[in-house]
Design a protein around this motif. Sequence first.
Motif, PDB file in Angstrom:
ATOM      1  N   LYS A 457      -4.331   5.771  -3.590  1.00 15.09           N
ATOM      2  CA  LYS A 457      -5.267   4.657  -3.671  1.00 15.09           C
ATOM      3  C   LYS A 457      -6.688   5.140  -3.936  1.00 15.09           C
ATOM      4  O   LYS A 457      -7.495   4.413  -4.527  1.00 15.09           O
ATOM      5  CB  LYS A 457      -5.217   3.844  -2.378  1.00 15.09           C
ATOM      6  N   ARG A 461     -10.569   4.369  -6.999  1.00 18.55           N
ATOM      7  CA  ARG A 461     -12.003   4.218  -6.728  1.00 18.55           C
ATOM      8  C   ARG A 461     -12.846   5.199  -7.538  1.00 18.55           C
ATOM      9  O   ARG A 461     -14.006   5.449  -7.198  1.00 18.55           O
ATOM     10  CB  ARG A 461     -12.271   4.399  -5.232  1.00 18.55           C
ATOM     11  N   GLU A 519      -4.656  -2.003  -5.479  1.00 16.05           N
ATOM     12  CA  GLU A 519      -6.056  -1.561  -5.644  1.00 16.05           C
ATOM     13  C   GLU A 519      -6.351  -1.093  -7.059  1.00 16.05           C
ATOM     14  O   GLU A 519      -7.510  -0.873  -7.423  1.00 16.05           O
ATOM     15  CB  GLU A 519      -6.370  -0.432  -4.664  1.00 16.05           C
ATOM     16  N   GLN A 522      -9.245  -2.346  -9.338  1.00 21.90           N
ATOM     17  CA  GLN A 522     -10.648  -1.936  -9.269  1.00 21.90           C
ATOM     18  C   GLN A 522     -11.083  -1.149 -10.508  1.00 21.90           C
ATOM     19  O   GLN A 522     -12.269  -1.073 -10.814  1.00 21.90           O
ATOM     20  CB  GLN A 522     -10.885  -1.087  -8.022  1.00 21.90           C
TER      21      GLN A 522
END
Length: 705
Positions: A457, A461, A519, A522
């Motif tokens: 995950k 980011r 996620e 993103q």
Amino acid sequence: MARGFLGTLFLFSSFISSHIHACNQNERSFLLSFALTLSSSLITWNSSNCCYWEGITCDQYGFVTHLELPSKGFRIEGGNTFPSLGNLTHLTHLNLSHNSLYGSLDHIQLPLSLNRLEVLDLSYNAFSGSIPSYICLHSSPLIWLLDFSFNNFNGSISPGLGKCSKLRIFRAGYNNLTGLLPEDIYNATTLEEIELPSNSLYGAISDKIVNLTALNTFDLSYNHFSGVLPPSLGKLSKLKFLVLDSNNLEGPLPPSLMNCTKLVELRIGANSLEGDISTFNFSKLSQLSKLDLAVNLLTGTVPRSLYSCKSLKAIRLGENDLEGLIQPEIISLSSLSFLSFSFNKRQLTNVTGAVKVLMGCKSLVFLTISSSFLGGEMPGDDGIVEFDGFQSVRLLDLSSCGLTGEIPGWLSKLKKLEILNLNSNRITGSIPSWLGTLPRLHSILLASNQISGGFPKELCRLPMLVHGRAAAQVDRNHLELPIFDKPEDGDTIQYSSLSLFSPMIDLSNNNMSGSIPSEISQMQFLSELHLSFNNFSGDIPHQISNLKNLKVLDLSNNHLSGKIPASLTFLNLLGIFNVSYNNLEGPITTSIQFQSFGAYAFEGNPKLCGALLQKECQPRKVIDGVIDGDEKGKNQDVENASQNQNPWSYISIVLGFITGFWGVCGPLMLKKTWRNAYFQYLDNAKNKFIIVMIRVHMNWTKHKN
């Protein structure tokens, strides 16, 4: 006395300046006539003195000498020509580059009366037809610059350039020119630059090239020239830029090139040149900045004399049969920023030692040594961390080296790294979470390894994929040499800057498992996502539809289940999509975009249906009182929900009706004035309705008659 002299000088200069800018009225009319043939809102020629107009320069007699109007959005209207230019008989400089001019110059009839013309720049337009080689035969013997590059010129270059006795610069690159170089071009002995890249010219390079003793730039790259290089090429003592990439040249690399001591760029890659490179003495080339001999048939050991060229910024020697590619002396090249030794037949063994040496090259920005090693363990943190190298590296390519072990932690120190390519090795373990913290990283290529574990995950980011290039002060400078990429089922793409690369994550052909994290939504700036040939399971997260920049999505050959999210149809840029060989089910959306992907993108999913797979989707139905499939489950859910409803919901409905009824009718029963007003309103509404109906009936009767 000094004051008197200065005053006289001022009056004299004022007198001269007033006469220099006195516009010839005939010339003014000619310019206005010329302007009428063009369409642009970027120039305004209004004042009476044309010598002050934008792009215009006059001589002391008011005659126009310079007409320089680049990047003004000019267009030729309705095939009009330039008749007025021929009347500017004192014109020496004509620059109409970077516009949208089109048509054949033969049709436009470039005026032959411009016999004082010295500079003609028509580059970056859309001109077609043949190059006007006649310009020196009939009109402009004084011309020294001809620039026709970046147009649509076609056909061969006709003879005539040899008559340009003053010609120093001839540019016609990035067109559609064919045929041989005209022999008389070697008679233009004043030539300093010949630039004809990216055409379809062919034939041999004549030995007569040595006649051009003033030549400093010779660029015939990306054509179809063949034969051997002239052995006497080294006689061109003023040669600085020799660029012959991507042709069909063969034979030996002339040793006489080492006599071209002013060479700055020697680029002869992507040919079939042969010979032992170890016999060359590069120490004479003290100004050499770029050396590209890749993709040839060169043999021998890279000579140590190469490292005496202290100005070197770029070296590319890959795809040859060379030895001694990485020697300790390379660290003396303090300006070296581009290094490519990929795919050499003589592979190395000590990958850790090579990495340690290269870490000493503090200016390296681009480093690719793919397929240069015979295997070995990935350089670990032991003995590497203290080197603190590669701090300027933006692209690191160690692919196809057969490296084993895990992704090393020293990579986490490369804060300027943008592209990491470790494809086609034998890397094991999981993807480290710190990989998602590198501030400039936007492309991760780890395909065809033995990586296990899930999709981290933390990777979702990555600042460059979440916030785009604004997340870091990205260096947009051009690379010292262009690099190439050939996607599957695509044409070769040339990149001059790393900022032009499509951001991607490629984890295909590994042993990764688990679900694809939601996620992932993103990564707004992700362009390509390759997860094929893994063991991913679970549903395809509908959050992928938030990746509005996604162009490629390959999830094939996994264990994904459930339905294909309908929201994926909102990915307007998606051009490649593949979910074949999974456990997906349900109908394939009938959107035009999905239908264009072809049946192969969905095959291998037995429960998928739709016209694309020529498999009709069965409607849900009731058989012998039993609801088939999912519909049964849905109805059961509804039934359970009905049984569990709170009885107070019925009570609230009854109370609401009673409250609404008495809220309206109660005041009418209790207050006489309100009751009278209400019934008066009903009478008026009734009367208006009757009048409207009468009018409708009369109009209908009239129309019928």
